[in-house]
Design a protein around this motif. Structure first.
Motif, PDB file in Angstrom:
ATOM      1  N   ALA A   2       0.834  -1.205   0.000  1.00 19.94           N
ATOM      2  CA  ALA A   2       0.000   0.000   0.000  1.00 19.94           C
ATOM      3  C   ALA A   2       0.871   1.258   0.000  1.00 19.94           C
ATOM      4  CB  ALA A   2      -0.921  -0.002   1.216  1.00 19.94           C
ATOM      5  N   GLY A   3       2.044   1.182   0.649  1.00 19.64           N
ATOM      6  CA  GLY A   3       2.954   2.320   0.648  1.00 19.64           C
ATOM      7  C   GLY A   3       3.469   2.635  -0.744  1.00 19.64           C
ATOM      8  N   ILE A   4       3.790   1.585  -1.504  1.00 19.06           N
ATOM      9  CA  ILE A   4       4.227   1.797  -2.894  1.00 19.06           C
ATOM     10  C   ILE A   4       3.135   2.510  -3.678  1.00 19.06           C
ATOM     11  CG2 ILE A   4       4.838   0.622  -5.047  1.00 19.06           C
ATOM     12  CD1 ILE A   4       6.045  -1.628  -3.292  1.00 19.06           C
ATOM     13  N   ILE A   5       1.909   2.017  -3.547  1.00 15.79           N
ATOM     14  CA  ILE A   5       0.785   2.628  -4.274  1.00 15.79           C
ATOM     15  C   ILE A   5       0.565   4.062  -3.829  1.00 15.79           C
ATOM     16  CG2 ILE A   5      -1.713   2.500  -4.655  1.00 15.79           C
ATOM     17  CD1 ILE A   5      -1.430  -0.569  -4.357  1.00 15.79           C
ATOM     18  N   GLY A   6       0.650   4.310  -2.521  1.00 17.39           N
ATOM     19  CA  GLY A   6       0.416   5.659  -2.004  1.00 17.39           C
ATOM     20  C   GLY A   6       1.428   6.663  -2.507  1.00 17.39           C
ATOM     21  N   TRP A   7       2.713   6.290  -2.479  1.00 20.19           N
ATOM     22  CA  TRP A   7       3.759   7.227  -2.930  1.00 20.19           C
ATOM     23  C   TRP A   7       3.667   7.452  -4.440  1.00 20.19           C
ATOM     24  CZ3 TRP A   7       7.884   8.736   0.611  1.00 20.19           C
ATOM     25  CH2 TRP A   7       8.768   9.658   0.054  1.00 20.19           C
ATOM     26  N   VAL A   8       3.482   6.365  -5.193  1.00 19.57           N
ATOM     27  CA  VAL A   8       3.378   6.484  -6.649  1.00 19.57           C
ATOM     28  C   VAL A   8       2.162   7.320  -7.031  1.00 19.57           C
ATOM     29  CG1 VAL A   8       2.942   5.184  -8.767  1.00 19.57           C
ATOM     30  CG2 VAL A   8       4.653   4.374  -7.138  1.00 19.57           C
ATOM     31  N   PHE A   9       1.085   7.177  -6.296  1.00 19.69           N
ATOM     32  CA  PHE A   9      -0.128   7.966  -6.555  1.00 19.69           C
ATOM     33  C   PHE A   9       0.155   9.458  -6.410  1.00 19.69           C
ATOM     34  CE2 PHE A   9      -4.008  10.001  -4.828  1.00 19.69           C
ATOM     35  CZ  PHE A   9      -4.869   9.799  -5.904  1.00 19.69           C
ATOM     36  N   ALA A  19       1.759   8.373   1.691  1.00 20.30           N
ATOM     37  CA  ALA A  19       1.238   9.608   1.098  1.00 20.30           C
ATOM     38  C   ALA A  19       1.682  10.826   1.898  1.00 20.30           C
ATOM     39  CB  ALA A  19      -0.284   9.543   1.023  1.00 20.30           C
ATOM     40  N   CYS A  20       1.651  10.718   3.225  1.00 23.44           N
ATOM     41  CA  CYS A  20       2.091  11.835   4.064  1.00 23.44           C
ATOM     42  C   CYS A  20       3.570  12.128   3.847  1.00 23.44           C
ATOM     43  CB  CYS A  20       1.834  11.519   5.533  1.00 23.44           C
ATOM     44  SG  CYS A  20       0.093  11.554   6.022  1.00 23.44           S
TER      45      CYS A  20
END
Length: 490
Positions: A280-287, A334-335
């Motif tokens: 989920a961290g990968i998805i959040g940062w890439v987003f 994301a943060c």
């Protein structure tokens, strides 16, 4: 038959009884007289699991070295690889000398341990303070690697301008007066945060918040790097960044998974939560990157997202449900991604993003732990009962905030004071000269070694051509200067 029975009984009476094993003996008994392994008979699988997790955790140390080396400029990358081994070696000696005793002695106070286990005295086959199912020496080894990983994270605050010898000395001292007290607060049953209680499953405070805030202090005391126009250059080697992240990712399964200190359904859930949060961290940062950079991607961003997700789930892995771990990983990444300019806001050149990823990420993860921790998950090991906001215990969020404040304030303040003292000790000045920084740490502090293919770069320097020429970024005329005959034949 009666005669034989009588003879056997007489022989048994004549044989001396084996000495009883004293459970309070730190050695678990005298190994010359008793089999100390019988203390753990039938429970060996716990020790095997933690031993395996310990070996996984060690991979994080060179993983951070590769990650940092790839993120830095080429001319100072070798120093960061070297430090990964030196940190591991130095912290091992510190931990054996007095580190373990200061953090985990059974007679510790609420703030720091005593020296009852100085030089590993009494640390062997007796039941450990962390779990009676583990020999003390194995628990000591597992926690040693936590300390080594933390110091390795910390030294990123000095990259490209910090001298190596003072950084190793600082790591030894920092482990003693910053990490060990905070570990005692958090995980020693006598510690004040342990009894508050704050919830920190695998190191949100002692590992991430402490290292992040201390790296910020390191960067502050060292001052900004020279050649400000180059300080925001891209990673010099994305492949090293990716490989380092992979080692960190794999090592984190041992880091979180072993923090149950035994095998249970909870251990298996922790492994699942760790992977889910990193994903989920990968998805959040890439987003965030996808929106900020006009539908373009970044491998480095994906790697940082994975690490942010792992940092966020560290304090929560054994307390939350799988879908909550996804939420924690995504929010934390994301943060952290949105805090891209935190160095500029603070006016501190902490270009390795240690504070952003570990400091801020650890704080976010700790608060989310207080919100989402539930006894339904913690009791999967059959013994641990905790309640977070989701269970109706809103006060737990306040306790997490107290944890964050105490760890951040202590680590930042004490690190600054320690560095300022070291700065004025002859031979321990922290920073290289401007000329060395311009030339690169690798050329100044290492002999006969370079990152990459040294022959290619030596030839480019000899012909005074830009390094980018050979890798396909220069003009055709530049390529022809390197190999004119080849170009004509083509």
């Amino acid at each position: 038959m009666s005669a034989i029975s009588s003879m056997l009984a007489t022989r048994q009476d004549a044989e001396p009884e084996a000495p009883a094993i004293d459970p309070n003996d730190p050695w678990g008994g005298n190994p010359l007289e008793v089999d100390v392994n019988t203390t753990f008979a039938g429970l060996e699988y716990h020790a095997v699991y933690i031993a395996f997790c310990s070996c996984l955790v060690w991979l994080i140390i060179p993983g951070i070295g590769l990650l940092y080396g790839g993120l830095s400029r080429r001319k100072s990358a070798l120093a960061l690889l070297f430090q990964s081994f030196m940190v591991s070696a130095t912290v091992t000696i510190q931990w054996m000398f007095w580190g373990y005793s200061l953090a985990y002695s059974k007679t510790a106070g609420p703030f720091i341990g005593d020296l009852s286990n100085f030089l590993l005295r009494g640390v062997m086959s007796g039941p450990s303070i962390g779990s009676s199912n583990l020999p003390d020496i194995l628990f000591c080894f597992y926690q040693l690697l936590f300390c080594a990983c933390t110091v390795q994270i910390l030294v990123g605050g000095a990259f490209e301008r910090g001298r190596i010898v003072p950084s190793i000395v600082f790591g030894f001292l920092w482990a003693t007066i910053v990490y060990c007290p905070i570990a005692c607060w958090t995980w020693n049953p006598n510690g004040w945060l342990f009894n508050l209680p704050s919830l920190d499953f695998a190191g949100g405070g002692p590992v991430h918040i402490a290292s992040g805030c201390s790296a910020l202090a390191y960067a502050l005391v060292l001052g900004k790097r020279k050649n400000k126009g180059e300080t925001k250059k891209k990673a010099h080697n994305v492949t090293l960044v990716f490989l380092g992240t992979v080692l960190i990712y794999v090592g984190w399964f041992g880091f979180n998974g072993g923090s149950t200190l035994g095998v249970s359904v909870r251990s298996m859930l922790v492994l699942f939560n760790t992977n889910a949060a990193a994903s989920a961290g990968i998805i959040g940062w890439v987003f965030v990157d996808y929106i900020k950079h006009k539908r373009r991607f970044s491998v480095v961003g994906a790697c940082e997202g994975a690490i942010a997700g792992l940092v966020g789930i560290t304090p929560a892995a054994g307390y939350v449900q799988p879908w909550i771990s996804v939420v924690i990983g995504f929010i934390t990444a994301a943060c952290c991604a949105l805090m891209e300019n935190v160095d500029s806001w603070l006016g501190i050149d902490e270009g390795m993003d240690v504070f952003k990823l570990h400091g801020i990420g650890g704080m976010v993860g700790s608060i989310l732990t207080g919100i989402f921790a539930t006894s339904k998950i913690s009791m999967l090991d059959g013994a641990t009962e905790v309640h977070g906001g989701i269970d109706g215990s809103g006060m737990q969020v306040g306790k997490q905030f107290a944890d964050i404040t105490a760890v951040a304030a202590y680590s930042f303040t004490v690190s600054c004071l320690l560095l300022l003292v070291m700065k004025y000790i002859p031979g321990l000045h922290l920073r290289v000269t401007d000329e060395v920084e311009e030339r690169g740490l690798d050329n100044d502090q290492f002999f006969d070694e370079e990152i990459g293919d040294s022959e290619i770069f030596a030839e480019l320097e000899k012909r005074q051509l830009p390094h980018r020429t050979l890798v396909g970024h220069g003009e055709t005329s530049s390529v022809e200067q390197v190999a004119p005959q080849t170009v004509k034949q083509d």
